[in-house]
Every structure is written in C-alpha cells, then in structure tokens.
Scaffold this active site. Structure first.
Site, PDB file in Angstrom:
ATOM      1  N   HIS A  56      81.478 -10.037  46.995  1.00 42.15           N
ATOM      2  CA  HIS A  56      80.313  -9.226  46.666  1.00 42.15           C
ATOM      3  C   HIS A  56      79.022  -9.994  46.930  1.00 42.15           C
ATOM      4  O   HIS A  56      78.998 -11.221  46.834  1.00 42.15           O
ATOM      5  CB  HIS A  56      80.386  -8.838  45.178  1.00 42.15           C
ATOM      6  N   ARG A 116      81.466  -3.682  53.707  1.00 45.16           N
ATOM      7  CA  ARG A 116      81.412  -2.467  52.896  1.00 45.16           C
ATOM      8  C   ARG A 116      80.017  -2.382  52.316  1.00 45.16           C
ATOM      9  O   ARG A 116      79.543  -3.324  51.671  1.00 45.16           O
ATOM     10  CB  ARG A 116      82.416  -2.519  51.751  1.00 45.16           C
ATOM     11  N   THR A 150      76.675   4.848  39.240  1.00 47.24           N
ATOM     12  CA  THR A 150      76.313   3.625  38.525  1.00 47.24           C
ATOM     13  C   THR A 150      76.120   3.821  37.027  1.00 47.24           C
ATOM     14  O   THR A 150      76.397   2.914  36.243  1.00 47.24           O
ATOM     15  CB  THR A 150      75.041   3.019  39.147  1.00 47.24           C
ATOM     16  N   HIS A 178      83.098   4.509  43.247  1.00 45.17           N
ATOM     17  CA  HIS A 178      82.918   3.498  42.204  1.00 45.17           C
ATOM     18  C   HIS A 178      82.347   4.219  40.995  1.00 45.17           C
ATOM     19  O   HIS A 178      81.147   4.472  40.915  1.00 45.17           O
ATOM     20  CB  HIS A 178      81.962   2.406  42.692  1.00 45.17           C
ATOM     21  N   HIS A 180      81.557   4.742  37.059  1.00 44.69           N
ATOM     22  CA  HIS A 180      81.402   4.166  35.725  1.00 44.69           C
ATOM     23  C   HIS A 180      81.813   5.193  34.668  1.00 44.69           C
ATOM     24  O   HIS A 180      81.847   6.391  34.917  1.00 44.69           O
ATOM     25  CB  HIS A 180      79.967   3.687  35.517  1.00 44.69           C
ATOM     26  N   HIS A 272     106.952  16.293  16.480  1.00 38.83           N
ATOM     27  CA  HIS A 272     106.888  15.611  17.774  1.00 38.83           C
ATOM     28  C   HIS A 272     108.120  14.732  17.967  1.00 38.83           C
ATOM     29  O   HIS A 272     108.708  14.695  19.054  1.00 38.83           O
ATOM     30  CB  HIS A 272     105.621  14.744  17.853  1.00 38.83           C
TER      31      HIS A 272
END
Length: 448
Positions: A56, A116, A150, A178, A180, A272
């Site tokens: 990055h 990228r 973001t 990507h 969030h 259950h």
C-alpha cells in the site's frame, strides 16, 4: 498493530487457506513494517507463499518508489475522489486530481510493477466523475481499480448500481470493492457489488480496520458459499485464522460474531434444540463442519429434555428416562446462566449418588502456568491467550506465576501446537505445563 513476526505468520496463513491477494502494509509507515514486507516478498519468491503480495502507498512520489522497490506483485495507490476529500484533504480540483492520479499510476507502472488504484471515498463521489477517475487510472496503467466505501454509506442497491455503471463504461477494467462496516452492511454491500461487476472483495480477518472495520473474511466467505455454492477459501480453516489474529491483535471477537463466534452454532431455546437434533437445517444455514466448527447446545433453564439427553450421550453416559426428567427439573430450578459438562455431571451425581465425572474421557488436559514480562499488562496477555483455540479457561493469579491456563486437546500434537501458540503471545516470558493424569469428582473420598 501487528509485530513484524505476526505480519509474516499471518500472511503465510492467509496464503495457506487460499486467499488470492494479501495486502501487507505500507513500507513508509514504520521500519518494522518495511522489514516484514521484505520477508513476505522473499517467501513469495521462494514459493512458500502463493498469494499475490500487495503493498500500500499514498499517492506521493517518494512513497510509491519505495513501495515499488520492494518488488511486490502489485502496488496499491490511493487518492480521495469525493468532493469532500478534494476540498478539505487534498485541496485540489477535480481536474487536478485526475492529473495526479494518472501521474502516480504511471510512475508505479514504469517500475514494472502492477498497479491497483483505490478511489478513496468513492461511494460519496459524483458517479459520473467516479467513472472518469476509473477511466483515468485504467488508461494510465492500473490493472485494478478499487471502489472504496470509505465511511460505509453504500446500500446494496447503490453498490450494485455503481459497479454495474462503471463496468459498462470502462470495459476491461477489473474492479475491487472495499466496504467499511460503519452501518453493519459491509457483507451485504460486498455481495451486491459482486453482482454489479466487482471481481475482488477486500476483507480482513475478524473484520478489523478503521472505526467499525471492513468486510469480515469469515462472514463474507461463508455467505458466498451459501448463496453461490462456491468455496473461495478453505472454510474449515476459519477458526484457526480467527484465533491467530485475535492473539496477534489482542482484540477478541464477540461471542455472536458471524460464523466463528462462540455462540454461533450453540443452540439455546428448547424448541430450537429439539429442532436441530431432529434436523440441523431447521436452525442452521450451513453445517458447522463446513467452517471448522462443531454444534453445541447451551444448558440452562431454557433447555429441554432432548438437549440434556444429547449432552449426556455425547459424553458416553446413558441413564433411565426418569433420571433425565429429574435432571431437567434441577437444571431449570437452579437457574444457572450456562452449565458446562462438569456442572451437568455434578447435578447427575447428586441425583443418583453415583460418580460419573471420573468416567468421562477428556482426551488430554493440561494446565499451563505463565510468567508475564515485567513491563507488560497481565490482563492484555490473558485476553490474547483466552482467544487461542483449545484454551478453555484463563485465570490471573498471585504467586510465582501470573496466569493459569487450562487446555483441552485431542492428542499430544494438538496440545503442543496450543502451547506453542501460547508461548508466541507477546508478553509471555516463560511457561510451565502440567498434564492432568486423573481428575476425581469433588464428592469422591480422598482415601480408602
């Protein structure tokens, strides 16, 4: 957050479970991150890591050159593209931003490294302008463009729409999502983005990341398997990678965390429990074995007869129906929050006046005594150890040692792996392991 050693271990573990791309950090942030990236790239060259290694970097010339010089498979360069980011963070016009993006992508590409480009805050950008951003990055040489939600404001419909429009407008571009998780929709938005044309989904183990984190690997991989019938990774390895990242980060997941949380395949209500015993599909979307888990039934006042009988049978104990009925009555009467096997056996022993606990095969049990380094907060170590698979209890104590850990394992090899994982926890100075040879019921006589 992660030490150099943990970064290398986690990168290798992600590769081993089949993750296609592993983003290993920004080498410009700190020397230990740069050193870890060098080691990871070295392992890739040696064939020990199969995943593509992604490094990055900010859209800054010196940073990008440093990243490219480490010879990863791809450098990921990011730049904010919403009007909010352009005005308040970059202080650039839309046109200036396009020029910077093109220059930075071309710079990395000139070093012979794949690129990228990440369009930061893309979900709040004007969609027509976002298309221009993607075109610019693609034409400059980016083989992938990541659309970053973001601040987590996408909805599934909007994510699907954005990716479909970009895919149609820029044929040939490979797109990443990507997402969030600020509003808890990262998994849903990622699935929708794939339907719209995304080729890659960014995830983190345990959903770690800024603020509420991003799409959790475990939840997305399992959801994709359920909806698409495709195993993107080795799903059965998810509990192991979960425990590893918990130990490395010191951040433990909630019991209700999807797929790998302690409670996820534990059934509480009597109706259950009866349904799952009759057919697990009644209350389970996928079999727990698919994701490396096992099914369990919580024992408390909500439990029914069938769950208690199931728990006894699992321990190899058979009792008459009237004893099971008495057990059910007693379990409901004592109103405990949750009963362990030992608790159930203790109740059974009181009802029948018969010793059962010494008969149960517990495989291998051990107590591991830990000394913690002087400058380390004991509770932080205890929390990391508690997250390790096969650790059933952790206690902070006084005396020569600081922590006592109880471990239950299937065999000596598994026990050794657990002990090694404990020793690798940051802050553990030394350990002493004691194997349990025999455990007697508390009401048994001490001598004959």
């Amino acid at each position: 957050m992660f030490s150099e050693e943990w970064r290398v271990r986690i990168a290798k573990a992600l590769s081993d479970i089949g993750v296609g791309m592993v983003e290993v950090g920004d080498p410009n942030v700190a020397p230990d991150i740069k050193s870890a990236i060098k080691k990871i790239v070295g392992l890739k060259k040696q064939g020990e890591i199969k995943s593509d290694i992604v490094v990055h970097s900010r859209a800054v010339k010196q940073d990008l050159e440093t990243a490219a010089s480490l010879e990863p498979d791809r450098v990921a360069v990011f730049y904010g593209v919403s009007d909010i980011h352009l005005k308040y963070k970059h202080k650039k016009s839309r046109e200036e931003a396009l020029q910077i993006i093109a220059e930075m992508v071309s710079l990395v590409k000139s070093h012979g490294v794949s690129v990228r480009f990440t369009a930061e805050d893309a979900s709040r950008a004007d969609l027509d302008y976002l298309v221009e951003v993607v075109k610019t990055a693609y034409q400059a040489g980016a083989d992938r463009v990541s659309i970053a939600d973001t601040v987590g404001v996408f909805t599934p419909d909007r994510a699907r729409e954005v990716f479909a429009k970009i895919k149609a407008a820029v044929p040939g571009v490979k797109l990443d999502i990507h997402a969030h998780n600020d509003f808890g929709m990262a998994v849903a938005n990622s699935l929708a983005a794939v339907e719209g044309g995304a080729d890659v989904v960014h995830t983190t183990v345990n959903g770690l990341g800024e603020r509420a984190g991003i799409t959790p690997l475990q939840a997305f991989a399992a959801a994709y398997y359920y909806h698409k019938g495709v195993k993107l990774i080795k799903l059965e390895k998810l509990p192991e990678i979960t425990a590893m990242v918990e130990a490395a980060s010191g951040i433990t997941i909630m019991p209700t965390f999807p797929i790998v949380g302690e409670n996820v395949f534990t059934h509480k209500a009597g109706v259950h429990q009866a349904g799952v015993i009759a057919n697990p599909e009644t209350y389970e979307p996928i079999p727990p074995e698919v994701v490396g888990r096992t099914r369990d039934f919580s024992l408390d006042k909500y439990s029914g007869r069938r769950a208690i009988q199931y728990r006894l049978e699992r321990m190899g104990i058979s009792v008459p129906p009237e004893v099971v009925d008495k057990l059910v009555e007693e379990v409901k009467r004592i109103n405990a929050r949750r009963l362990r096997d030992d608790d159930l056996l203790e109740i059974l022993e009181k009802i029948t006046n018969t010793a059962y606990r010494a008969r149960v095969n517990r495989h291998i049990e051990a107590y591991v005594w830990l000394k913690v380094a002087n400058n380390v907060y004991t509770t932080s170590v205890a929390r990391r150890v508690a997250a390790i698979k096969n650790v059933v209890s952790v206690a902070e104590v006084t005396g020569d040692y600081d922590i006592i850990v109880k471990v239950v394992a299937e065999n000596t090899e598994e026990l050794n792996q657990v002990i090694e994982s404990i020793r690798e926890v940051k802050g553990v100075h030394s350990t002493l392991t004691s194997l349990v040879l025999k455990e007697l019921p508390t009401n048994a006589p001490l001598s004959q």
